[in-house]
Scaffold this motif. Structure first.
Motif, short mmCIF file in Angstrom:
data_model
loop_
_atom_site.label_atom_id
_atom_site.label_comp_id
_atom_site.label_asym_id
_atom_site.label_seq_id
_atom_site.Cartn_x
_atom_site.Cartn_y
_atom_site.Cartn_z
N PRO A 49 0.83 -1.21 0.00
CA PRO A 49 0.00 0.00 0.00
C PRO A 49 0.86 1.26 0.00
N HIS A 105 -1.89 -1.28 -3.39
CA HIS A 105 -2.30 -0.04 -4.04
C HIS A 105 -2.33 -0.23 -5.55
N ASN A 109 -5.42 2.96 -2.27
CA ASN A 109 -5.21 1.81 -1.38
C ASN A 109 -6.51 1.02 -1.29
#
Ligand code: SF4
Ligand code: SF4
Lengths: 481, 203
Positions: A5, A35, A438
């Motif tokens: 992320p 992400h 995210n």
């Protein structure tokens, strides 16, 4: 293989949020979170000047370059100037880029004119000391030689005669010979402004008294309301003071450039087109999510927490096309909110429901200072931490929020409950991460799969329609970043 | 309904007597009292609706919101003739069941009932229903529209920043404005608002 992320935007110490030390875990620290870079979902995003290797120097040089084309000759010797700013700008990318644009405008005006005084007047939403906090955090009072002030919609007012009759501005906004409108192009409240006169809106909002703001939200209707700002801006009073506008041009990935012009409507056309082009796809991509758990995790009130430049309120309305003016009522606006009966039934059948894809909301970190009960009433909401619940219980705008929300001790417990009760493993985190989104692995897969189709539909079908509805020449699309 | 849980308290040591609190208070509960040698600010707890305006605007940070014995502010709609309530709501161009305050969840019928019960000024309506004691922004015109629809004449307290005046509604926008700025879709929005006003009281 899923990438890690992105770091979420940091928490911020504020009287409107819990102390950052109480935010024990961020959504991005949960397992199963990855992400998706914006560039992968929307390949034709414009390149950004911030964040970039050039840092804040890029903002300064772009502001200087934009201002070089602006006529400042009306600001003659001995005149006073108010740079009018709004709190929104400070919520992007940590706030420094907007602060740097404001500092640069001050420096250039001081250098090119013989103005007696260049002041900062920063308007706000509903948290009456919010811009005071930003002024302090970014040391703007020192920079403006003690002449930087926040202004709230209950401060002293001034009547302004307009084509809509008398409206009311903030006295402090207009207490100089000239005003400079220093704003940003972020689409943000598209549910309210519908990308109509986006660049003009602060004249009816953060520079205006509560009478005017209530006119916008109660008196005119969901689309007609946008005329309030134009009526004020076009008034002889405001025209006699308006010098020029400078805008930080935003995209979901960051700040693209700075635009400045003596003609606000020229900026308005450019930001209208740029906003639809750069945000239309990501907002429609959010609309393509079939089900998910949303995590609120950003230093802003509930509807304003960001994910890839899009605020949560846009996700709440992403089940309809918010840019399409033929849709009169978005699922969330203050008009829509008033059109539900106490038991939750709409007063007329054509009220669009809140985005049914949002199965649950985990409120990990979001501020008070905006009436947010609508969101908890319409979507199962789990608030993390007793302290945060107490903050909402004390807030005069959210006395009923916790009546509709559940309380969890910590983020893991809230997520476990949300997973179990919704049956979805898709998670979308509104945490202000820069350059991407995210999300859970499952949602990343879905976004990657549907993005090409969404992009094509926006380019080929929706953008031409949106432009035609606003009477904007399609040629402008190629000229705008 | 508003449950007042906190009220304003002034730290007189920090107060400079600037009167900001007095001017931003929607119910005129804060008052600067002059004394032989100096002044002090009085907050009337029987009036304070816990809106935080003064706490948020005092330049000296001299005001704190402190816990009080919680009490409710509301008007009982059932005490008044619903026919009259309906008529007043529709005259003000609201549906009786329409939400008019996001912060206190007050409905239009309660404003009408409060006026029928004698509330004859903006501050009296705030005191009777709690509207205007949350964000202090959005229901401003609703309050003034109701008072006008009821034919109530009221006066602003001298020196106050509050209650500057009623502004235009969609129903009053001049034809030439609507024609010149057709892109703002005044008539189509008005059609929706009319349908809301006229919707049946019961679902
Ligand atoms: S606003 Fe603060 S400093 Fe001014 S009179 Fe009131 S309490 Fe005193
Ligand atoms: S909290 Fe509100 S009602 Fe109470 S004294 Fe302050 S401004 Fe007036």
């Amino acid at each position: 293989m899923y990438s890690k992320p992105l770091p979420p935007a940091p928490t911020r110490k504020s009287q409107y949020g819990v102390d950052p030390s109480l935010v024990q875990k961020r959504g991005a620290e949960l397992s199963n979170i990855t992400h998706v870079p914006l560039s992968e979902l929307i390949p034709d995003q414009p390149s950004v000047i911030y964040p970039s290797a050039r840092g804040l120097a890029a903002v300064r040089s772009e502001t200087e370059a934009a201002l070089a084309k602006v006529d400042m000759s009306m600001i003659s010797e001995g005149k006073t100037v108010n740079i009018l700013a709004s709190h929104h700008g400070f919520t992007f990318l940590g706030g420094e880029p907007y602060a740097e644009m404001l500092r640069t405008i001050k420096d250039v005006v001081a250098q090119r004119t013989k103005a007696k005084e260049v002041r900062l007047r920063a308007g706000l939403g509903m948290r009456f000391r919010e811009t005071e906090e930003y002024i302090k955090a970014f040391k703007l009072d020192e920079y403006f030689n003690g002449k930087a002030q926040g202004m709230a919609p209950i401060d002293a007012g001034i009547p302004i005669e307009t084509s809509l009759g008398t409206l009311y501005g903030l006295k402090r906004a207009y207490d100089a010979d000239f005003i400079i409108h220093a704003h940003n192009s972020d689409v943000r409240e598209v549910h309210f402004h519908r990308q109509v006169d986006r660049a003009v809106k602060p004249f009816g909002m953060s520079y205006a008294r509560c009478e005017t703001r209530s006119t916008y939200h109660m008196n005119l209707g969901p689309r007609a309301a946008n005329f309030v700002a134009r009526a004020i801006f076009e008034s002889p009073f405001v025209q006699s003071k308006f010098a020029f506008a400078a805008f930080m041009i935003m995209s979901p990935a960051g700040a693209v450039t700075v635009d400045a012009d003596n003609d606000l409507y020229a900026i308005n056309d450019r930001t209208t087109v740029g906003g639809m082009k750069n945000y239309g796809k990501i907002i429609h991509l959010f609309g393509a999510v079939d089900d998910c758990i949303v995590i609120l995790d950003f230093p802003c009130p509930v509807p304003y927490v960001f994910a890839s430049g899009v605020i949560y309120a846009n996700m709440v309305g992403a089940n309809i096309d918010l840019f399409d003016l033929d849709n009169p009522l978005p699922p969330y606006t203050w008009y829509t909110e008033t059109y539900y009966r106490e038991g939750g039934q709409p007063l007329i059948p054509d009220i669009p429901p809140v985005n049914p894809a949002i199965k649950a909301v985990v409120h990990n970190y979001a501020w008070v200072g905006y009436p947010a009960v609508f969101f908890a009433e319409h979507t199962p909401t789990i608030v993390v931490g007793q302290e945060q619940a107490e903050l909402f219980n004390r807030d005069p705008m959210n006395l009923n929020y916790m009546k509709h929300a559940l309380l969890a001790d910590n983020l893991d417990a809230a997520m476990a409950f949300a997973y179990r009760t919704t049956g979805t493993d898709k998670v979308m985190i509104f945490d202000g991460a820069s350059g991407g989104l995210n999300v859970s692995h499952s949602l990343a897969d879905l976004l990657r799969r549907v993005a090409p189709g969404v992009n094509e539909k926006v380019d080929k079908v929706l953008l031409p329609k949106w432009l035609a509805q606003r009477d904007i020449d399609v040629q402008l699309l190629d000229q705008v970043a | 309904m508003k449950t007042v849980k906190v009220q304003a308290k002034v730290n007189q040591e920090l107060c400079t007597g600037c009167r900001t609190c007095e001017r931003v208070c929607p119910v005129y509960a804060a008052e600067l009292v002059k004394e032989d040698k100096g002044f002090h600010v009085e907050i009337d707890p029987s009036l304070c609706v816990g809106c935080w305006n003064c706490e948020q605007r005092c330049p000296e940070h001299a005001i704190a919101m402190v816990a009080c014995e919680p009490f409710d502010i509301s008007t009982d709609v059932s005490l008044y003739d619903y026919g009259q309530i309906k008529e007043l709501c529709r005259k003000a161009r609201f549906h009786p069941k329409q939400l008019v305050c996001y912060c206190t969840a007050t409905r239009a019928e309660e404003l009408a009932a409060a006026i029928l019960g004698g509330a004859a000024s903006p501050e009296a309506l705030v005191r009777a229903t709690g509207v205007g004691s949350g964000c202090g922004i959005e229901c401003n015109q609703t309050i003034l529209r109701f008072l006008e629809a009821a034919g109530v004449a009221w006066e602003r307290k001298k020196g106050s920043y509050q209650w500057m005046g009623r502004t235009m509604t969609n129903w009053e926008v001049p034809a030439e404005v609507k024609q010149k700025y057709a892109g703002f879709r005044f008539d189509s929005d008005r059609e929706i608002m009319d349908r809301i006003v006229q919707a049946p009281v019961e679902p």
